[in-house]
Design an enzyme around this catalytic site. Structure first.
Site, mmCIF file in Angstrom:
data_model
loop_
_atom_site.group_PDB
_atom_site.id
_atom_site.type_symbol
_atom_site.label_atom_id
_atom_site.label_comp_id
_atom_site.label_asym_id
_atom_site.label_seq_id
_atom_site.Cartn_x
_atom_site.Cartn_y
_atom_site.Cartn_z
ATOM 1 N N GLU A 1 -15.459 13.160 -1.016
ATOM 2 C CA GLU A 1 -15.179 11.971 -1.829
ATOM 3 C C GLU A 1 -14.510 10.893 -0.989
ATOM 4 O O GLU A 1 -13.834 11.204 -0.019
ATOM 5 C CB GLU A 1 -14.212 12.319 -2.977
ATOM 6 C CG GLU A 1 -14.705 13.402 -3.898
ATOM 7 C CD GLU A 1 -13.676 13.760 -4.965
ATOM 8 O OE1 GLU A 1 -12.649 13.056 -5.068
ATOM 9 O OE2 GLU A 1 -13.913 14.737 -5.683
ATOM 10 N N LYS B 1 -11.541 8.442 -0.135
ATOM 11 C CA LYS B 1 -10.111 8.471 -0.449
ATOM 12 C C LYS B 1 -9.710 7.051 -0.828
ATOM 13 O O LYS B 1 -9.604 6.179 0.028
ATOM 14 C CB LYS B 1 -9.298 8.955 0.747
ATOM 15 C CG LYS B 1 -7.824 9.079 0.406
ATOM 16 C CD LYS B 1 -7.054 9.722 1.535
ATOM 17 C CE LYS B 1 -5.596 9.886 1.185
ATOM 18 N NZ LYS B 1 -4.929 8.649 0.762
ATOM 19 N N ASP C 1 -7.556 3.929 -1.927
ATOM 20 C CA ASP C 1 -6.203 3.502 -1.584
ATOM 21 C C ASP C 1 -5.634 2.713 -2.752
ATOM 22 O O ASP C 1 -5.651 1.493 -2.766
ATOM 23 C CB ASP C 1 -6.263 2.641 -0.312
ATOM 24 C CG ASP C 1 -4.903 2.550 0.341
ATOM 25 O OD1 ASP C 1 -3.975 3.247 -0.102
ATOM 26 O OD2 ASP C 1 -4.775 1.769 1.303
ATOM 27 N N TYR D 1 -10.940 11.876 -10.319
ATOM 28 C CA TYR D 1 -11.380 12.865 -9.337
ATOM 29 C C TYR D 1 -10.833 14.266 -9.528
ATOM 30 O O TYR D 1 -11.101 15.142 -8.719
ATOM 31 C CB TYR D 1 -11.082 12.380 -7.916
ATOM 32 C CG TYR D 1 -9.679 11.855 -7.697
ATOM 33 C CD1 TYR D 1 -8.601 12.722 -7.616
ATOM 34 C CD2 TYR D 1 -9.458 10.490 -7.555
ATOM 35 C CE1 TYR D 1 -7.323 12.241 -7.407
ATOM 36 C CE2 TYR D 1 -8.180 9.989 -7.342
ATOM 37 C CZ TYR D 1 -7.124 10.871 -7.270
ATOM 38 O OH TYR D 1 -5.868 10.391 -7.066
ATOM 39 N N LYS E 1 -8.464 10.860 7.301
ATOM 40 C CA LYS E 1 -8.267 9.408 7.243
ATOM 41 C C LYS E 1 -9.071 8.694 8.321
ATOM 42 O O LYS E 1 -9.413 9.276 9.343
ATOM 43 C CB LYS E 1 -6.791 9.103 7.447
ATOM 44 C CG LYS E 1 -5.912 9.605 6.316
ATOM 45 C CD LYS E 1 -5.168 8.460 5.711
ATOM 46 C CE LYS E 1 -3.737 8.796 5.402
ATOM 47 N NZ LYS E 1 -2.994 7.608 5.041
ATOM 48 N N CYS F 1 15.581 -8.105 37.688
ATOM 49 C CA CYS F 1 15.483 -8.546 36.287
ATOM 50 C C CYS F 1 14.854 -9.945 36.243
ATOM 51 O O CYS F 1 15.311 -10.857 36.938
ATOM 52 C CB CYS F 1 16.873 -8.579 35.653
ATOM 53 S SG CYS F 1 16.878 -9.335 34.017
ATOM 54 N N CYS G 1 17.869 -12.419 35.218
ATOM 55 C CA CYS G 1 19.081 -12.677 36.006
ATOM 56 C C CYS G 1 18.982 -12.208 37.460
ATOM 57 O O CYS G 1 19.960 -12.325 38.207
ATOM 58 C CB CYS G 1 20.298 -12.037 35.339
ATOM 59 S SG CYS G 1 20.243 -10.235 35.375
ATOM 60 N N CYS H 1 17.906 -3.441 33.100
ATOM 61 C CA CYS H 1 18.751 -4.361 33.834
ATOM 62 C C CYS H 1 20.198 -3.978 33.522
ATOM 63 O O CYS H 1 20.605 -4.003 32.363
ATOM 64 C CB CYS H 1 18.483 -5.803 33.394
ATOM 65 S SG CYS H 1 19.791 -6.941 33.932
ATOM 66 N N CYS I 1 23.658 -11.030 31.800
ATOM 67 C CA CYS I 1 22.228 -11.345 31.907
ATOM 68 C C CYS I 1 21.852 -12.238 30.724
ATOM 69 O O CYS I 1 22.046 -11.863 29.568
ATOM 70 C CB CYS I 1 21.420 -10.044 31.885
ATOM 71 S SG CYS I 1 19.659 -10.269 31.587
HETATM 72 S S1 IVH Z 1 -7.373 14.660 -4.724
HETATM 73 C C1 IVH Z 1 -4.760 18.178 -5.212
HETATM 74 N N1 IVH Z 1 -9.174 12.819 -4.365
HETATM 75 O O1 IVH Z 1 -4.746 10.228 -2.112
HETATM 76 C C2 IVH Z 1 -5.697 17.066 -4.996
HETATM 77 N N2 IVH Z 1 -6.895 12.226 -4.080
HETATM 78 O O2 IVH Z 1 -2.142 12.381 -1.087
HETATM 79 C C3 IVH Z 1 -4.992 15.814 -5.015
HETATM 80 N N3 IVH Z 1 -6.545 9.875 -3.530
HETATM 81 O O3 IVH Z 1 -1.907 10.405 -3.898
HETATM 82 C C4 IVH Z 1 -5.653 14.573 -4.824
HETATM 83 N N4 IVH Z 1 -8.653 9.290 -3.547
HETATM 84 O O4 IVH Z 1 -3.725 9.452 -5.181
HETATM 85 C C5 IVH Z 1 -7.868 13.105 -4.348
HETATM 86 N N5 IVH Z 1 -10.868 11.272 -4.110
HETATM 87 C C6 IVH Z 1 -9.572 11.565 -4.113
HETATM 88 C C7 IVH Z 1 -8.594 10.601 -3.834
HETATM 89 C C8 IVH Z 1 -7.255 10.978 -3.817
HETATM 90 C C9 IVH Z 1 -7.414 8.872 -3.368
HETATM 91 C C10 IVH Z 1 -5.095 9.719 -3.349
HETATM 92 C C11 IVH Z 1 -4.239 10.417 -4.337
HETATM 93 C C12 IVH Z 1 -3.096 10.995 -3.541
HETATM 94 C C13 IVH Z 1 -3.427 10.640 -2.140
HETATM 95 C C14 IVH Z 1 -3.350 11.832 -1.216
#
Ligand code: IVH
Length: 675
Positions: free
Chosen positions: A114, A116, A118, A228, A317, A410, A413, A426, A432
């Site tokens: 999936e 991640k 933000d 998710y 990441k 330096c 100075c 230095c 200085c």
């Molecule tokens: S799963 C136990 N899936 O990323 C499973 N987290 O620390 C827990 N996040 O604060 C999370 N996209 O808010 C999961 N597809 C995704 C996510 C996701 C973003 C965030 C989540 C968490 C942080 C990871």
């Protein structure tokens, strides 16, 4: 007014139709009717409900913007903890993770992949298919109840669809609240136009919008949600695989990401990460990596979790933002403590929205290790708030310039440089000019004596004209002196002198910090002030007396004793005192928003520096400590918090994020009427 059966049926039919179009639009991303037609349905429902208020139910699509502004958010205990993920950036770590999980889950496992997101993590609770509660993640165990605000988000169904798997009696789901990058930019433009503070990034905008006390403001922010995870469920279908669970979420009307995939090998995982990483800039939402999850739910149970992270999932990441550019020059800066730092002057480039024209090269050995020379094309990264850094040279040039060498004297100075391992220093101290400038700027900084108007240019002018030869000289400056400086108008000299006057009676801790004793940061300075209470007592303390101060180890006590042992330092302090500087003994404030509380900070803050935040807590009667213990009353967790957060959780110490902290300080949050 009596409500006929016909009206009741019409209301139900309209609601069903509106919900269905919401589902087509948000979940399937295939709207079937134009907006105008949807608006007509919505208005028809509103009109009937207005004429028959007894028919209004909390899950009616018209009830998204309900209640009046709240005074504060109620605390909510989650039905199951909202764990965080272990995160890595190195593919080797992903391989190790894959191998480890295969040992427990079997070699033919399936990975669920999936994006991640933000954003801001939320728990939503549905009872008998109706949304009853929504809360922020908070410390993972307890969050803030933000139900009214979450109800305003179009992608959040107020009622689950009933034509899929059996709707559970109770369902707690986890999702991420987000704002589209485009909407974030428009929001910031609107805020800026009104002269209100803007958000640093989409994540802050989403989080800030959810944590508005007035739901009408949230409603104007165009938030989105992706789901998710199922946190807890009673009376629903039994899932064996995570993909079945995600399918059920979608069938119930809870949107999942269209980018979700599965894979069977670690190569699949790495390829997914690379593909998404390359498309990252074309996506509507900010993502900062991918999440790898074991599909087999029974195997997840066998793997369980550490205190914080599940062992069956990993965040992989994206590398920090990097761009390439050319080194035009390498200069050497002399810092306040005499340390020489090579700095690359670059062809300006934009990295993640910020223009970068200088980057640190750290020290002599780093330059040699990376073999960086003027004219080289290099990769520059910027991670969060940290200073940009040159990470590596790219490409090969046949004819390169000369290798970089540290100067032997330096640059400020001309004193011969002393080598300390990889570092160069230095040794000329405040004689200085570069170090003197650094020292004066440090004295004026917010966490020290907080002298407004003592900016870089002013310091430069004061030192280079010889008006200020030591910290003590600041306190004898006169308007006539300043008038001699170029570009120093009457008003600004008056302001500077007033600011200096206002700094004549600092807290002892601030004064000690201002002295710039090697190794003594703002927190240590306060600890010293609290322990000794008086400047003369501290100046006369020997190493043994210093070592009994909590948090002061042998190295620091030696540094402090050496500093006060130097005749030159004592003379400057005495001159300051003779010129009217009177450090005040620390009085314990008994009033203020943090009175009697011990606060610990972890992670980076966006609205102010750590030193400023600490100073504000002290000003509000609180204490600041560097480590979490049972005595800690509150932990403030900024971005990328460290191990202190885990320790706070383990000890059950309350944790708040930056916005909540600012609110407690009494800072007004950006406020808007509906937009
Ligand atoms: S799963 C136990 N899936 O990323 C499973 N987290 O620390 C827990 N996040 O604060 C999370 N996209 O808010 C999961 N597809 C995704 C996510 C996701 C973003 C965030 C989540 C968490 C942080 C990871």
């Amino acid at each position: 007014m009596a409500t006929s059966r016909g009206v009741r049926a019409r209301v139900e039919a309209l609601r069903r139709e509106i919900r269905h179009h919401d589902y087509l639009y948000y979940v399937l991303d295939r709207p079937k009717i134009p907006d105008a037609k949807y608006d007509r349905l919505f208005r028809a429902l509103q009109q009937i409900e207005a004429a028959h208020p007894s028919l209004v139910t909390p899950d009616s699509p018209t009830q998204r913007v309900g209640g009046a502004p709240l005074a504060s958010f109620p605390g909510v205990r989650h039905l199951a903890p909202l764990l965080s993920l272990d995160s890595v950036v190195d593919p080797e770590d992903v391989r190790r993770f894959d191998a480890r999980v295969r040992q427990v889950a079997g070699h033919d496992l399936v990975w669920e992949l999936e994006p991640k997101f933000d954003g801001l993590s939320l728990e939503l609770v549905y009872e008998d298919g109706r949304l009853v509660r929504a809360s922020t993640r908070g410390d993972g165990e307890r969050g803030e109840g933000v139900t009214e605000n979450v109800k305003t988000i179009g992608a959040v169904p107020l009622r689950l669809r009933e034509d899929g798997p059996r709707v559970p009696r109770r369902l707690a789901v986890r999702g991420e609240a987000l704002i589209r990058i485009k909407d974030f930019e428009q929001l910031n433009a609107r805020l800026a136009k009104r002269g209100e503070p803007t958000f640093a990034n989409p994540r802050n905008a989403a989080a800030g919008s959810i944590r508005q006390l007035d739901p009408r403001v949230t409603a104007g922010r165009r938030l989105e949600v992706f789901f998710y995870d199922v946190l807890a469920m009673t009376g629903g279908p039994r899932f064996r695989r995570s993909v079945e669970m995600l399918d059920a979420l979608r069938a119930w009307g809870l949107r999942t990401s269209g980018e979700n995939r599965t894979g069977t090998t670690v190569e699949d995982v790495l390829a997914y990460h690379d593909r998404l990483g390359r498309r990252r800039h074309t996506l509507a939402f900010e993502i900062d990596g991918v999440v790898i999850k074991l599909d087999d739910l029974a195997a997840r149970d066998r793997l369980r979790a550490t205190s914080r992270h599940p062992r069956w999932a990993l965040a992989y990441k994206f590398a920090p933002r990097a761009e390439q550019t050319v080194i035009r020059d390498i200069r050497v800066q002399v810092g306040r403590t005499g340390l020489l730092t090579p700095v690359a002057v670059l062809d300006p480039i934009e990295i993640g929205g910020v223009t970068v024209s200088r980057a640190t090269l750290h020290n002599r050995e780093e330059v040699a290790r990376k073999d960086l020379r003027i004219g080289d094309t290099v990769r520059v990264v910027r991670a969060g708030d940290v200073i940009p850094e040159v990470v590596a040279r790219i490409g090969r040039r046949r004819r390169r310039g000369r290798a970089f060498t540290m100067p032997h004297r330096c640059p400020s100075c001309r004193t011969p440089i002393v080598r300390e391992g990889p570092l160069d220093r230095c040794p000329n101290g405040l004689a200085c000019p570069a170090q003197l400038k650094g020292a004066i700027a440090h004295v004026g900084s917010r966490a020290a004596l907080d002298i407004r108007g003592l900016g870089t240019e002013t310091v430069e002018a004061l030192v280079s004209t010889g008006l200020v030869r030591s910290v003590a000289d600041l306190f004898t400056l006169k308007a006539a002196d300043l008038r001699r400086l170029e570009r120093f108008a009457d008003v600004s000299s008056r302001n500077l002198l007033d600011a200096i006057d206002g700094a004549r009676h600092p807290d002892l801790g601030r004064f000690l910090y201002a002295l710039g004793i090697p190794g003594v940061g703002a927190a240590t300075a306060r600890d010293l002030a609290a322990h000794f209470g008086r400047l003369d007592a501290l100046m006369d303390a020997d190493e043994a007396a210093l070592r009994v101060v909590p948090g002061i180890g042998p190295a620091l006590s030696a540094s402090v004793a050496t500093f006060f042992g130097r005749r030159q330092n004592r003379r400057i302090i005495e001159q300051c005192l003779a010129r009217g500087v009177t450090p005040r003994a620390p009085a314990r404030a008994t009033r203020g928003r943090f009175a009697g509380q011990t606060v610990v900070f972890t992670g980076s803050l966006s609205a102010m520096t750590r030193d400023e935040a600490e100073a504000r807590v002290l000003a509000e009667g609180g204490q600041v400590s560097g480590s979490v213990s049972r005595q800690t009353d509150l932990v403030v967790a900024g971005a990328d918090p460290g191990s202190k957060l885990a320790r706070a959780r383990a000890l059950g110490v309350p944790v708040v994020d930056e916005r909540t902290f600012l609110k407690r300080l009494g800072r007004r949050e950006p406020r808007e009427a509906s937009e």
